[in-house]
Design an enzyme around this catalytic site. Structure first.
Site, PDB file in Angstrom:
ATOM      1  N   GLU A  46       0.813  -1.640   0.086  1.00 33.57           N
ATOM      2  CA  GLU A  46      -0.299  -0.015   0.230  1.00 33.57           C
ATOM      3  C   GLU A  46       0.754   1.210  -0.285  1.00 33.57           C
ATOM      4  OE1 GLU A  46      -3.686  -2.912   1.164  1.00 33.57           O
ATOM      5  OE2 GLU A  46      -1.388  -2.245   1.780  1.00 33.57           O
ATOM      6  N   THR A  47       0.506   2.126  -0.303  1.00 33.50           N
ATOM      7  CA  THR A  47       1.125   3.972  -0.437  1.00 33.50           C
ATOM      8  C   THR A  47      -0.164   4.706   0.146  1.00 33.50           C
ATOM      9  OG1 THR A  47       2.356   3.206  -2.497  1.00 33.50           O
ATOM     10  CG2 THR A  47       1.975   5.904  -1.593  1.00 33.50           C
TER      11      THR A  47
END
Length: 268
Positions: A46-47
């Site tokens: 995830e970002t």
């Protein structure tokens, strides 16, 4: 734009789960296609993108993207975001995030960061067709985990969890057919109260190193079976990481540490 990579649920660098974190200025969100492209470029599970809140229910607005899609809940990227904001002097103690899963609270302290997340209670279901073949193991129990819709698969022991060699195409086919996010494999632990692994190839994450959101289901499951609330779980991926959990009614407290390993500038 400044971008950082943070190892979350980690006691040292290059362990736990890395997340990208972009702290945005107040105002409108950037184009979703751009945020998705940044997440794809980062290639982490995830970002996170965070901005000062545009509303009144929380101090910050927070969104998470995998390399292929936006997700409704992410534990390790929330912990990473709180760590970055604290390092920048923007928060101390408790802070709140408005997200697709409602308002989430992070409490930053010297001994770690505690996340206040909604519980996702597991509900037992029949073993889906093809699951045993995709995991190469016969489940003892299978549960669907609340709104997150993971499959929580219970196996006999820690050695079985560590030995799982999944067929990712098979898991992706099952999660797509059943409209699920991913598959959690878990068992009682030896050094820790329980161990787990998490696979979500349909979301662009073949195996996630440490999945905070999965522990919103693992916590109530193992608390009930072990007869106590304060537990330590170990996610037995190649990187590995510890998540301390305390279920509390319709909430779960997840605690861990984080380490910034990269601090740079995004040029586009």
């Amino acid at each position: 734009m400044r971008i950082r990579v943070v190892d979350a649920f980690a006691e040292r660098a290059f362990a736990g789960n890395p997340a990208g974190v972009c702290v945005l200025a107040a105002g409108d969100w950037p184009d979703e296609g751009w945020m998705q492209a940044v997440a794809a470029e980062m290639k982490h599970a995830e970002t996170a993108f965070v901005r000062p809140s545009a509303g009144t229910e929380a101090e910050w607005d927070l969104r998470w993207f995998t390399p292929t899609k936006e997700v409704v809940l992410c534990g390790h990227a929330t912990l990473a975001t709180a760590h970055v904001l604290a390092a920048d002097g923007k928060v101390s103690g408790k802070t709140s995030f408005a997200t697709l899963s409602g308002v989430l609270v992070a409490d930053v302290a010297d001994d770690g960061i505690t996340l206040d997340f909604p519980v996702n209670r597991p509900i037992e279901v029949p073993v889906p067709d093809g699951l045993a073949a995709a995991l190469h193991v016969e489940p003892l129990e299978v549960h669907v985990t609340g709104e997150l819709r993971d499959l929580l698969v219970v196996v006999p022991d820690e050695a079985t969890v560590r030995a799982v060699t999944p067929e990712y195409d098979g898991i992706a086919a099952i999660t797509d057919r059943e409209q699920l996010r991913g598959v959690i494999v878990t068992a009682p632990g030896t050094e820790y109260d329980f161990v787990s692994r998490f696979f979500a190839p349909g979301s662009g994450i073949p195996e996630d190193p440490v999945t905070g959101s999965a522990h919103t289901s693992l916590a109530p499951y193992w608390a009930e079976r072990l007869g106590r609330d304060a537990l330590a779980g170990y996610q037995a991926s190649a990187r590995g990481g510890v998540v301390q959990v305390v279920p509390a009614g319709d909430r779960v407290y997840l605690k861990g540490r984080a380490i910034t390993v990269l601090d740079g500038e995004l040029l586009v």
